[in-house]
Design a protein around this motif. Structure first.
Motif, PDB file in Angstrom:
ATOM      1  N   LEU A  59       0.848  -1.185   0.000  1.00 30.18           N
ATOM      2  CA  LEU A  59       0.000   0.000   0.000  1.00 30.18           C
ATOM      3  C   LEU A  59       0.888   1.241   0.000  1.00 30.18           C
ATOM      4  O   LEU A  59       2.114   1.133  -0.057  1.00 30.18           O
ATOM      5  N   ALA A  60       0.288   2.402   0.072  1.00 23.29           N
ATOM      6  CA  ALA A  60       1.072   3.638   0.096  1.00 23.29           C
ATOM      7  C   ALA A  60       2.118   3.561   1.204  1.00 23.29           C
ATOM      8  O   ALA A  60       1.850   3.002   2.274  1.00 23.29           O
ATOM      9  N   PRO A  61       3.323   4.105   0.982  1.00 26.78           N
ATOM     10  CA  PRO A  61       4.408   3.980   1.963  1.00 26.78           C
ATOM     11  C   PRO A  61       4.019   4.401   3.371  1.00 26.78           C
ATOM     12  O   PRO A  61       4.472   3.798   4.348  1.00 26.78           O
ATOM     13  N   VAL A  62       3.166   5.412   3.511  1.00 32.88           N
ATOM     14  CA  VAL A  62       2.797   5.892   4.838  1.00 32.88           C
ATOM     15  C   VAL A  62       2.017   4.846   5.628  1.00 32.88           C
ATOM     16  O   VAL A  62       1.996   4.874   6.861  1.00 32.88           O
ATOM     17  N   LEU A  63       1.388   3.884   4.942  1.00 31.17           N
ATOM     18  CA  LEU A  63       0.599   2.862   5.617  1.00 31.17           C
ATOM     19  C   LEU A  63       1.413   1.617   5.996  1.00 31.17           C
ATOM     20  O   LEU A  63       0.917   0.754   6.726  1.00 31.17           O
ATOM     21  N   CYS A  64       2.637   1.497   5.486  1.00 32.76           N
ATOM     22  CA  CYS A  64       3.549   0.416   5.905  1.00 32.76           C
ATOM     23  C   CYS A  64       2.869  -0.959   5.872  1.00 32.76           C
ATOM     24  O   CYS A  64       3.002  -1.745   6.809  1.00 32.76           O
ATOM     25  N   THR A  65       2.133  -1.241   4.819  1.00 34.54           N
ATOM     26  CA  THR A  65       1.341  -2.473   4.736  1.00 34.54           C
ATOM     27  C   THR A  65       1.717  -3.296   3.513  1.00 34.54           C
ATOM     28  O   THR A  65       1.800  -2.769   2.404  1.00 34.54           O
ATOM     29  N   THR A  66       1.938  -4.586   3.741  1.00 33.44           N
ATOM     30  CA  THR A  66       2.208  -5.533   2.659  1.00 33.44           C
ATOM     31  C   THR A  66       1.088  -6.559   2.616  1.00 33.44           C
ATOM     32  O   THR A  66       0.688  -7.101   3.644  1.00 33.44           O
ATOM     33  N   ILE A  67       0.575  -6.801   1.415  1.00 30.12           N
ATOM     34  CA  ILE A  67      -0.422  -7.845   1.201  1.00 30.12           C
ATOM     35  C   ILE A  67       0.238  -8.984   0.435  1.00 30.12           C
ATOM     36  O   ILE A  67       0.855  -8.761  -0.615  1.00 30.12           O
ATOM     37  N   VAL A  68       0.134 -10.191   0.974  1.00 31.55           N
ATOM     38  CA  VAL A  68       0.672 -11.382   0.322  1.00 31.55           C
ATOM     39  C   VAL A  68      -0.497 -12.214  -0.191  1.00 31.55           C
ATOM     40  O   VAL A  68      -1.340 -12.651   0.594  1.00 31.55           O
ATOM     41  N   VAL A  69      -0.552 -12.415  -1.492  1.00 33.94           N
ATOM     42  CA  VAL A  69      -1.601 -13.234  -2.109  1.00 33.94           C
ATOM     43  C   VAL A  69      -0.975 -14.586  -2.435  1.00 33.94           C
ATOM     44  O   VAL A  69      -0.220 -14.726  -3.390  1.00 33.94           O
ATOM     45  N   THR A  70      -1.267 -15.583  -1.622  1.00 32.29           N
ATOM     46  CA  THR A  70      -0.547 -16.857  -1.699  1.00 32.29           C
ATOM     47  C   THR A  70      -0.744 -17.573  -3.029  1.00 32.29           C
ATOM     48  O   THR A  70       0.165 -18.271  -3.495  1.00 32.29           O
ATOM     49  N   SER A  71      -1.914 -17.434  -3.660  1.00 33.70           N
ATOM     50  CA  SER A  71      -2.165 -18.137  -4.925  1.00 33.70           C
ATOM     51  C   SER A  71      -1.346 -17.576  -6.078  1.00 33.70           C
ATOM     52  O   SER A  71      -1.210 -18.216  -7.121  1.00 33.70           O
ATOM     53  N   GLU A  72      -0.778 -16.373  -5.900  1.00 31.13           N
ATOM     54  CA  GLU A  72       0.005 -15.745  -6.963  1.00 31.13           C
ATOM     55  C   GLU A  72       1.508 -15.903  -6.761  1.00 31.13           C
ATOM     56  O   GLU A  72       2.289 -15.567  -7.656  1.00 31.13           O
ATOM     57  N   LEU A  73       1.925 -16.407  -5.618  1.00 33.71           N
ATOM     58  CA  LEU A  73       3.354 -16.523  -5.329  1.00 33.71           C
ATOM     59  C   LEU A  73       4.011 -17.544  -6.255  1.00 33.71           C
ATOM     60  O   LEU A  73       3.411 -18.572  -6.585  1.00 33.71           O
ATOM     61  N   PRO A  74       5.245 -17.307  -6.651  1.00 32.38           N
ATOM     62  CA  PRO A  74       5.974 -18.306  -7.447  1.00 32.38           C
ATOM     63  C   PRO A  74       6.212 -19.568  -6.631  1.00 32.38           C
ATOM     64  O   PRO A  74       6.393 -19.501  -5.409  1.00 32.38           O
ATOM     65  N   GLN A  75       6.204 -20.714  -7.286  1.00 27.82           N
ATOM     66  CA  GLN A  75       6.386 -21.986  -6.588  1.00 27.82           C
ATOM     67  C   GLN A  75       7.867 -22.301  -6.463  1.00 27.82           C
ATOM     68  O   GLN A  75       8.464 -22.923  -7.338  1.00 27.82           O
ATOM     69  N   ASN A  76       8.468 -21.825  -5.382  1.00 30.90           N
ATOM     70  CA  ASN A  76       9.863 -22.144  -5.087  1.00 30.90           C
ATOM     71  C   ASN A  76      10.032 -22.266  -3.582  1.00 30.90           C
ATOM     72  O   ASN A  76       9.124 -21.973  -2.803  1.00 30.90           O
ATOM     73  N   ILE A  77      11.202 -22.698  -3.157  1.00 30.37           N
ATOM     74  CA  ILE A  77      11.434 -22.980  -1.750  1.00 30.37           C
ATOM     75  C   ILE A  77      11.330 -21.722  -0.892  1.00 30.37           C
ATOM     76  O   ILE A  77      10.948 -21.780   0.285  1.00 30.37           O
ATOM     77  N   SER A  78      11.621 -20.546  -1.482  1.00 24.07           N
ATOM     78  CA  SER A  78      11.579 -19.307  -0.718  1.00 24.07           C
ATOM     79  C   SER A  78      10.166 -18.943  -0.276  1.00 24.07           C
ATOM     80  O   SER A  78       9.968 -18.343   0.780  1.00 24.07           O
ATOM     81  N   THR A  79       9.172 -19.307  -1.094  1.00 27.52           N
ATOM     82  CA  THR A  79       7.783 -18.942  -0.782  1.00 27.52           C
ATOM     83  C   THR A  79       7.010 -20.072  -0.109  1.00 27.52           C
ATOM     84  O   THR A  79       5.838 -19.909   0.232  1.00 27.52           O
ATOM     85  N   LEU A  80       7.638 -21.227   0.104  1.00 22.94           N
ATOM     86  CA  LEU A  80       6.923 -22.410   0.581  1.00 22.94           C
ATOM     87  C   LEU A  80       6.199 -22.162   1.906  1.00 22.94           C
ATOM     88  O   LEU A  80       5.025 -22.511   2.069  1.00 22.94           O
ATOM     89  N   LEU A  81       6.885 -21.539   2.868  1.00 22.30           N
ATOM     90  CA  LEU A  81       6.278 -21.340   4.179  1.00 22.30           C
ATOM     91  C   LEU A  81       5.057 -20.436   4.119  1.00 22.30           C
ATOM     92  O   LEU A  81       4.123 -20.574   4.921  1.00 22.30           O
ATOM     93  N   LEU A  82       5.038 -19.516   3.157  1.00 26.48           N
ATOM     94  CA  LEU A  82       3.871 -18.649   2.980  1.00 26.48           C
ATOM     95  C   LEU A  82       2.757 -19.374   2.245  1.00 26.48           C
ATOM     96  O   LEU A  82       1.576 -19.240   2.584  1.00 26.48           O
ATOM     97  N   ARG A  83       3.104 -20.168   1.249  1.00 30.84           N
ATOM     98  CA  ARG A  83       2.078 -20.871   0.473  1.00 30.84           C
ATOM     99  C   ARG A  83       1.359 -21.943   1.298  1.00 30.84           C
ATOM    100  O   ARG A  83       0.232 -22.328   0.984  1.00 30.84           O
TER     101      ARG A  83
END
Length: 258
Positions: free
Chosen positions: A186-210
């Motif tokens: 979101l806008a920098p002032v809101l300091c918010t990250t949204i993670v959409v698990t269905s869109e993450l690349p399938q690799n070991i780095s994203t496994l714990l989130l998926r």
């Protein structure tokens, strides 16, 4: 009312993963200071009571409380990191580099749910910056606020969802981030990250989130986890958490998730 099985799983899962890298608070009240949990100020100077007494000819039973104390709202997970060595957590470790509230949803969020997440973060941020007037003070001057206010520390909000409507991303002005599919800021002032698990690349780095995803996203992640060597970092702990969730579902008492 019983909590959804996924909420229980997500809390325990993230608590186990993050506990070696900082302090994890589950069901943490916001504001954290009990003296700041004031949600209504009819009057701090009792003018309302005196006014009503006047128009009701001195009825002494009429009184307006100068302030009403409300229950704190609970956030599922609040994390305060204590070490920078989080490489074994992959992308998750990068996203929790500073104190953060972590909100995990089992479904695509609507506008109100996203606003609720932001409201929790804004309350936490306001508390940290001394922007909320304490219970034992009537007013706080600008100079007093500035002198007492601690140095601002980054506090972020991490929202993990299985999917999200494009109009919601547009409505909150969310933009792709980190050059990784499924990560939005979101806008920098809101300091918010949204993670959409269905869109993450399938690799070991994203496994714990998926593994916090839904449907085929989560099933694929579980199969990848089972294919890993048992000595892989966090593998045994994560498998244990999945087994516990499975047993919870088998009880048949956890709503539709069962």
């Amino acid at each position: 009312m019983s909590r959804p099985a996924f909420s229980i799983f997500a809390q325990q899962y993230l608590s186990v993963l993050l506990s070696n890298f900082g302090t994890v608070y589950l069901n943490e009240p916001i504001p954290r200071d009990a003296k700041l949990r004031i949600f209504k100020h009819p009057s701090r100077f009792n003018w309302g009571t005196e006014y009503l007494k006047e128009i009701t000819h001195g009825n002494n039973q009429i009184m307006i409380s100068p302030e009403v104390i409300g229950e704190a709202e609970l956030v599922d997970i609040l994390f305060e990191p204590s070490t920078e060595n989080r490489a074994s957590l992959g992308l998750l470790g990068e996203l929790v580099s500073v104190p953060c509230i972590i909100e995990t949803l089992r479904w695509a969020p609507n506008v109100w749910e996203l606003q609720d997440c932001l409201r929790h973060w804004l309350t936490w941020k306001a508390e940290a910056s001394s922007s909320i007037i304490p219970l034992n003070k009537t007013t706080v001057g600008t100079s007093e606020l500035e002198s007492d206010r601690p140095e601002d520390v980054d506090k972020t909000l991490l929202i993990i969802v299985p999917s999200i409507a494009s109009q919601h991303l547009q409505g909150f002005a969310a933009r792709p981030s980190m050059n990784i599919a499924g990560i939005y800021e979101l806008a920098p002032v809101l300091c918010t990250t949204i993670v959409v698990t269905s869109e993450l690349p399938q690799n070991i780095s994203t496994l714990l989130l998926r593994l916090l995803g839904r449907g085929i996203t989560q099933r694929t992640a579980i199969m990848e986890l089972l294919a890993l060597d048992a000595n892989h970092p966090h593998c045994a702990l994560v498998r244990q958490q999945l087994r516990q969730w499975y047993q919870l579902l088998l009880s048949g008492k956890m709503l539709k998730e069962s």
